[in-house]
Design a protein around this motif. Structure first.
Motif, mmCIF file in Angstrom:
data_model
loop_
_atom_site.group_PDB
_atom_site.id
_atom_site.type_symbol
_atom_site.label_atom_id
_atom_site.label_comp_id
_atom_site.label_asym_id
_atom_site.label_seq_id
_atom_site.Cartn_x
_atom_site.Cartn_y
_atom_site.Cartn_z
ATOM 1 N N LEU A 264 -19.308 -14.857 48.401
ATOM 2 C CA LEU A 264 -20.775 -13.940 48.044
ATOM 3 C C LEU A 264 -20.837 -13.907 46.673
ATOM 4 O O LEU A 264 -21.947 -14.015 46.063
ATOM 5 N N TYR A 265 -19.697 -13.202 46.092
ATOM 6 C CA TYR A 265 -19.707 -12.810 44.721
ATOM 7 C C TYR A 265 -19.959 -13.996 43.795
ATOM 8 O O TYR A 265 -20.615 -14.045 42.904
ATOM 9 N N MET A 266 -18.958 -14.978 44.061
ATOM 10 C CA MET A 266 -19.118 -16.199 43.299
ATOM 11 C C MET A 266 -20.377 -17.206 43.324
ATOM 12 O O MET A 266 -20.883 -17.561 42.386
ATOM 13 N N ASP A 267 -20.937 -17.210 44.469
ATOM 14 C CA ASP A 267 -22.545 -17.632 44.760
ATOM 15 C C ASP A 267 -23.620 -17.203 43.941
ATOM 16 O O ASP A 267 -24.433 -17.689 43.339
ATOM 17 N N LEU A 268 -23.471 -15.670 44.023
ATOM 18 C CA LEU A 268 -24.476 -14.832 43.156
ATOM 19 C C LEU A 268 -24.220 -15.089 41.916
ATOM 20 O O LEU A 268 -25.398 -15.359 41.134
ATOM 21 N N GLN A 269 -23.162 -15.254 41.236
ATOM 22 C CA GLN A 269 -23.117 -15.354 39.778
ATOM 23 C C GLN A 269 -23.284 -16.806 39.552
ATOM 24 O O GLN A 269 -23.966 -16.974 38.471
ATOM 25 N N LYS A 270 -23.205 -17.763 40.235
ATOM 26 C CA LYS A 270 -23.548 -19.134 39.935
ATOM 27 C C LYS A 270 -25.039 -19.342 39.858
ATOM 28 O O LYS A 270 -25.549 -19.821 38.935
ATOM 29 N N GLU A 271 -25.642 -18.624 41.040
ATOM 30 C CA GLU A 271 -27.000 -18.533 40.788
ATOM 31 C C GLU A 271 -27.884 -17.621 39.540
ATOM 32 O O GLU A 271 -28.714 -18.141 38.994
ATOM 33 N N ILE A 272 -27.007 -16.550 39.166
ATOM 34 C CA ILE A 272 -27.376 -15.671 38.078
ATOM 35 C C ILE A 272 -27.040 -16.660 36.737
ATOM 36 O O ILE A 272 -28.194 -16.898 36.098
ATOM 37 N N ASP A 273 -26.244 -17.452 36.743
ATOM 38 C CA ASP A 273 -26.061 -18.293 35.644
ATOM 39 C C ASP A 273 -27.236 -19.451 35.556
ATOM 40 O O ASP A 273 -27.654 -19.882 34.228
ATOM 41 N N LYS A 274 -27.241 -19.798 36.792
ATOM 42 C CA LYS A 274 -28.109 -21.178 36.864
ATOM 43 C C LYS A 274 -29.559 -20.668 36.485
ATOM 44 O O LYS A 274 -30.410 -21.415 35.977
#
Length: 241
Positions: free
Chosen positions: A61-71
């Motif tokens: 969940l943390y990783m997915d959120l960070q990816k979306e933030i970066d995207k």
């Protein structure tokens, strides 16, 4: 600014309800000048059953959120952590994943709004002696603290840190919470000002306004609450009061 208390992980507690809501919250955070966020989902809270999530699933969940933030080109870094509900087991769970901020030496701890157990003095002392510094989450919201501010002094004298909610300082969480928050800030008993953001509406990030309010009370010393002390915490340094 650095925020070390919020509930931006989607669908894990009473915080964000979707990845889209989390991203909208992140946009608000970055507009306020927040660059780092410790995402602190509720841990072992009796009202939220996140025990169905494995450590790997929570980390994803943390990783997915960070990816979306970066995207979405939002310049915010997410750090792992949680808001631990107080039970007498704090010493035994201190090495569990996510229980301490960044798997380091600070633990954010909350109590029932209307009950601070007598056992907490010894448990928090044992935790401190084991190398983990307790951070007491939003004490200004606890009825016993509102009636007797000496609870805050006792925590400070035993080596704990104090985190005040931004919404409390702004009057968003009731008159009694605001009064206690201002007293704690004015007396320099607070080390961390946290958003405790839960959603994209009434409980969104409001750290900038709270920081400005704190600055009106204690001047440039307010910088320590959103810059210096939180930076030391996420880097695993030592805070000496």
């Amino acid at each position: 600014m650095i925020d070390i208390h919020n509930h931006i992980l989607p669908n894990i507690d009473d915080g964000s309800k979707s990845i889209e809501m989390s991203i909208e919250m992140m946009r608000t955070a970055t507009e306020q000048g927040i660059t780092d966020i410790v995402s602190t989902f509720h841990y072992q809270h009796p009202m939220f059953n996140n025990t169905n999530f494995s450590d790997d699933e929570i980390f994803q969940l943390y990783m997915d959120l960070q990816k979306e933030i970066d995207k979405n080109n939002i310049n915010i870094k997410i750090h792992v952590g949680c808001e631990v509900f107080y039970y007498d087991n704090l010493l035994s769970i201190r090495k569990n994943k996510f229980v301490t901020i960044g798997n380091g030496k600070y633990m954010l701890i909350e109590f029932y709004p209307n009950k601070i157990p007598k056992s907490q003095k010894q448990v928090l002392y044992n935790l401190k002696m084991a190398g983990v510094t307790p951070i007491i989450a939003h004490p200004e919201r606890y009825r016993q603290v509102q009636n007797d501010i000496n609870y805050v002094l006792d925590w400070l004298n035993s080596g704990c840190l104090i985190q005040v909610d931004a919404g409390s300082l702004l009057g968003q969480l009731g008159e009694k919470s605001m009064k206690a928050a201002k007293l704690i800030i004015e007396n320099l008993w607070c080390q961390i000002l946290g958003s405790d953001a839960h959603n994209n509406s009434k409980r969104n990030f409001c750290l900038k306004d709270a920081y400005n309010c704190a600055k009106g009370l204690i001047g440039n010393k307010a910088d320590w609450l959103v810059y210096d002390y939180p930076k030391i915490i996420i880097e695993g340094g030592t805070i000496s009061l």
